[in-house]
Design a protein around this motif. Sequence first.
Motif, PDB file in Angstrom:
ATOM      1  N   LEU A  92      43.874 -14.375 -94.175  1.00 41.63           N
ATOM      2  CA  LEU A  92      43.867 -14.337 -92.458  1.00 41.63           C
ATOM      3  C   LEU A  92      44.888 -13.416 -92.131  1.00 41.63           C
ATOM      4  O   LEU A  92      44.550 -12.989 -91.497  1.00 41.63           O
ATOM      5  N   GLY A  96      42.863 -10.090 -90.760  1.00 35.03           N
ATOM      6  CA  GLY A  96      43.174  -9.838 -89.254  1.00 35.03           C
ATOM      7  C   GLY A  96      44.252  -8.353 -88.773  1.00 35.03           C
ATOM      8  O   GLY A  96      44.367  -7.834 -87.807  1.00 35.03           O
ATOM      9  N   VAL A 108      50.985 -17.047 -89.818  1.00 37.60           N
ATOM     10  CA  VAL A 108      50.057 -17.612 -90.776  1.00 37.60           C
ATOM     11  C   VAL A 108      50.154 -18.689 -91.192  1.00 37.60           C
ATOM     12  O   VAL A 108      49.708 -19.568 -90.939  1.00 37.60           O
ATOM     13  N   VAL A 156      44.310 -18.443 -85.412  1.00 43.04           N
ATOM     14  CA  VAL A 156      44.238 -17.301 -86.002  1.00 43.04           C
ATOM     15  C   VAL A 156      44.142 -16.423 -84.476  1.00 43.04           C
ATOM     16  O   VAL A 156      44.938 -15.361 -84.255  1.00 43.04           O
ATOM     17  N   HIS A 160      47.497 -13.908 -84.528  1.00 42.30           N
ATOM     18  CA  HIS A 160      47.182 -12.213 -83.961  1.00 42.30           C
ATOM     19  C   HIS A 160      46.865 -11.737 -82.870  1.00 42.30           C
ATOM     20  O   HIS A 160      46.630 -10.065 -82.566  1.00 42.30           O
ATOM     21  N   SER A 168      38.922 -13.247 -83.907  1.00 40.87           N
ATOM     22  CA  SER A 168      38.862 -14.518 -84.679  1.00 40.87           C
ATOM     23  C   SER A 168      38.103 -14.760 -84.955  1.00 40.87           C
ATOM     24  O   SER A 168      38.351 -15.606 -86.697  1.00 40.87           O
ATOM     25  N   ILE A 172      37.912 -14.465 -89.435  1.00 37.29           N
ATOM     26  CA  ILE A 172      37.854 -15.995 -90.266  1.00 37.29           C
ATOM     27  C   ILE A 172      36.698 -16.430 -91.379  1.00 37.29           C
ATOM     28  O   ILE A 172      36.490 -15.926 -92.274  1.00 37.29           O
TER      29      ILE A 172
END
Length: 198
Positions: A92, A96, A108, A156, A160, A168, A172
């Motif tokens: 992630l 990201g 995260v 997320v 970010h 987002s 994922i």
Amino acid sequence: MTQAEFKALLLETLFRPREAARGLIGFGLPQQVLWMALGLMSVLNAIVYSVSLRLAPPMDPSTPTLMPPAFHSPLLFTLFLLGALVITVYALFWVGGMLGGKATVQDVLVLICWLQVLRLILQVAVAVLVLALPTVAALVIFVSSVWGIYILTGFVDAAHRFDNMLKSFGVIILSIAAMAVGLSILLSLIGVAAMGGA
């Protein structure tokens, strides 16, 4: 954190995940503490999972033979879960970042740790429901899986600083692809370890 604050954060996570994520990141917990917390949650989740398997074994006796050896041993399952969570954190973070995200590993990590707390609560609830109301337990699992995607997307997005839930969600999806490679390697390593300990 008091009981009232915990409950408030839990409700905010369920219905306003982006706001909850910002609050969690705002705690500024040290990364070392978060890694320790992730390890602890891996152990606790593995214990609850193993106990639930023994309390409510699969209806089909042949089902366990189809499962990887890691899911039979609490120790190996703990290692698998911890490895999977570490891969999740970095997937992630990296994916990201490649799409313009501004999250740090620490951002995260605190969110994944909190999701594991929620997962533990859910596992305990489902373990109880399976014994009393199996149909309701199955419904809870399905709803929580869908809701979990919504929460993770919000997390997320907040981590970010995208302010774009669709982007987002894309992070994922791409992360899952990256994780599939990492998990396949991890499972092969654990499989070798299981064979060596047999």
